[in-house]
Design a protein around this motif. Structure first.
Motif, PDB file in Angstrom:
ATOM      1  N   SER A 297       0.833  -1.209   0.000  1.00 11.77           N
ATOM      2  CA  SER A 297       0.000   0.000   0.000  1.00 11.77           C
ATOM      3  C   SER A 297       0.863   1.252   0.000  1.00 11.77           C
ATOM      4  N   ILE A 298       0.431   2.230  -0.785  1.00 11.04           N
ATOM      5  CA  ILE A 298       1.054   3.550  -0.779  1.00 11.04           C
ATOM      6  C   ILE A 298       0.259   4.400   0.208  1.00 11.04           C
ATOM      7  N   SER A 304       7.495   9.739   1.223  1.00 15.94           N
ATOM      8  CA  SER A 304       7.099   8.574   0.421  1.00 15.94           C
ATOM      9  C   SER A 304       7.146   7.332   1.300  1.00 15.94           C
ATOM     10  N   THR A 305       5.991   6.715   1.500  1.00 17.56           N
ATOM     11  CA  THR A 305       5.908   5.601   2.451  1.00 17.56           C
ATOM     12  C   THR A 305       5.041   4.485   1.883  1.00 17.56           C
ATOM     13  N   TYR A 323      12.010  -3.527  -2.369  1.00 18.91           N
ATOM     14  CA  TYR A 323      11.808  -2.081  -2.356  1.00 18.91           C
ATOM     15  C   TYR A 323      12.998  -1.352  -1.756  1.00 18.91           C
ATOM     16  N   PHE A 324      13.676  -1.998  -0.845  1.00 23.41           N
ATOM     17  CA  PHE A 324      14.891  -1.397  -0.255  1.00 23.41           C
ATOM     18  C   PHE A 324      15.944  -1.179  -1.343  1.00 23.41           C
ATOM     19  N   HIS A 325      16.169  -2.212  -2.171  1.00 25.68           N
ATOM     20  CA  HIS A 325      17.169  -2.094  -3.237  1.00 25.68           C
ATOM     21  C   HIS A 325      16.724  -1.104  -4.304  1.00 25.68           C
ATOM     22  N   ALA A 326      15.408  -1.064  -4.579  1.00 24.53           N
ATOM     23  CA  ALA A 326      14.892  -0.110  -5.561  1.00 24.53           C
ATOM     24  C   ALA A 326      15.119   1.318  -5.074  1.00 24.53           C
ATOM     25  N   TRP A 327      14.893   1.549  -3.796  1.00 28.29           N
ATOM     26  CA  TRP A 327      15.096   2.882  -3.211  1.00 28.29           C
ATOM     27  C   TRP A 327      16.574   3.268  -3.241  1.00 28.29           C
ATOM     28  N   LYS A 328      17.450   2.298  -2.957  1.00 33.36           N
ATOM     29  CA  LYS A 328      18.891   2.577  -2.899  1.00 33.36           C
ATOM     30  C   LYS A 328      19.456   2.957  -4.273  1.00 33.36           C
TER      31      LYS A 328
END
Length: 344
Positions: A297-298, A304-305, A323-328
């Protein structure tokens, strides 16, 4: 009242809060009276004094006897911790009792350690009343705001004293940081009354303790056995879920491991935990994506959470890593968003 009467009052406080085993009372009483150079008396006083009243008199007297060097808050806290340590369970006893209680109920174990930490004034209950907190009805929902006024500013006299401290003496052994396990039962940093308990997260040794200056209910610190830098990595999600599997009534979270947005202690890997519901938990959902057995869920939140939820632990970890790697690695040059600089 004579100083011996206040020593008796402290002993009776310890008895009332079940801090001391009656078998050890005679021995500990002797240590306490000897510290002040007082003759032992029979402790049968009728008056009941608050802990703060007792300590005020005992600390004032101790300073006049040169039992601690300067009358700063830090030094008074350190000597107070030394006094109550004489009358409270040893670190080994606390660890043993916590483990016994945990086998009955994790809640019983944390209740025990939390109450003990308050009774011996490791958690600064009265100072915490100075904190200011309120909620703000923002467009994102109610936001919680806290100003922590309880923690005292560093006194220049303490800073000067620390510069000349002889660290070769065991009495003044200085841990590498304020949350290292070596702080337990240590005079430096006023931790003689600190008690911590070990735990296993991700097949590694960690420790559980409470924060002396609580930001929320049952504010705990989960610290790694080794003094090593904060690092958010894939295994972080295993650590977090291992903790809530063991203590389901608590939340656990982490500061960022970046200097500009992280917490104040980035040189020791640790988490924050406690029994508290944050406003973000009530944040409204903008959109939800369903992937396998996972809901992503956004949230409507100032930053951005996303919220990842599933009844399957491994799936939560899998998508958290994704999602952690996508954010990094995310980059958007048009918005001046870059994943790293030449220094990282």
């Amino acid at each position: 009242m004579q100083i011996s009467s206040y020593l008796c009052a402290l002993i009776q406080y310890a008895q009332k809060h079940q801090l001391i085993d009656e078998v050890l009372l005679k021995e500990r009483k002797k240590v306490l009276f000897s510290l002040y150079g007082e003759e032992e008396i029979s402790c049968n006083i009728l008056e009941t004094y608050r802990f703060e009243q007792i300590m005020y008199v005992l600390l004032k007297k101790a300073y006049s006897l040169n039992l601690y060097p300067i009358d700063t808050i830090d030094e008074m806290d350190a000597f107070e911790a030394k006094l109550i340590d004489i009358l409270m369970p040893t670190p080994e006893e606390v660890k043993s009792k916590f483990h016994t209680y945990y086998l009955e109920s994790p809640k019983k174990a944390t209740n025990y350690l939390y109450q003990l930490s308050q009774d011996v004034n490791y958690i600064k209950v009265n100072r915490l009343k100075e904190n200011v907190s309120w909620t703000y009805p923002s467009r994102y929902g109610k936001l919680g705001v806290t100003i922590n006024l309880a923690k005292p500013e560093k006194d220049p006299r303490d800073i000067a004293k620390a510069k000349d401290l002889d660290t070769s003496k065991s009495h003044h052994f200085i841990p590498k940081c304020v949350i290292c396990k070596e702080n337990e039962h240590n005079y430096y940093n006023a931790r003689m009354n600190l008690r911590i308990v070990p735990m296993t997260l991700g097949n590694e040794k960690w420790h559980f303790q409470y924060s002396p200056y609580q930001y929320y209910n049952e504010h705990a610190i989960i610290l790694h056995d080794e003094h090593k830098p904060m690092q958010i990595k894939d295994k972080t999600f295993t650590y977090l879920l291992d903790f809530v599997d063991q203590f389901s009534e608590y939340f656990i979270g982490s500061n960022a491991d970046l200097p500009i947005v992280g917490g104040s202690i980035l040189n020791h890997d640790h988490f924050q935990a406690g029994k508290y519901k944050f406003p973000i938990e009530d944040a409204k959902i903008i959109d939800t994506i369903q992937k396998d057995e996972v809901s992503i869920s956004i949230l409507k939140w100032p930053l951005s959470t996303i919220r990842i939820s599933s009844k399957y632990r491994d799936e939560v970890i899998k998508y958290a890593k994704h999602y952690f790697h996508a954010w990094k690695t995310y980059a958007n040059p048009k918005l001046s968003i870059i994943p790293a600089t030449g220094d990282t």
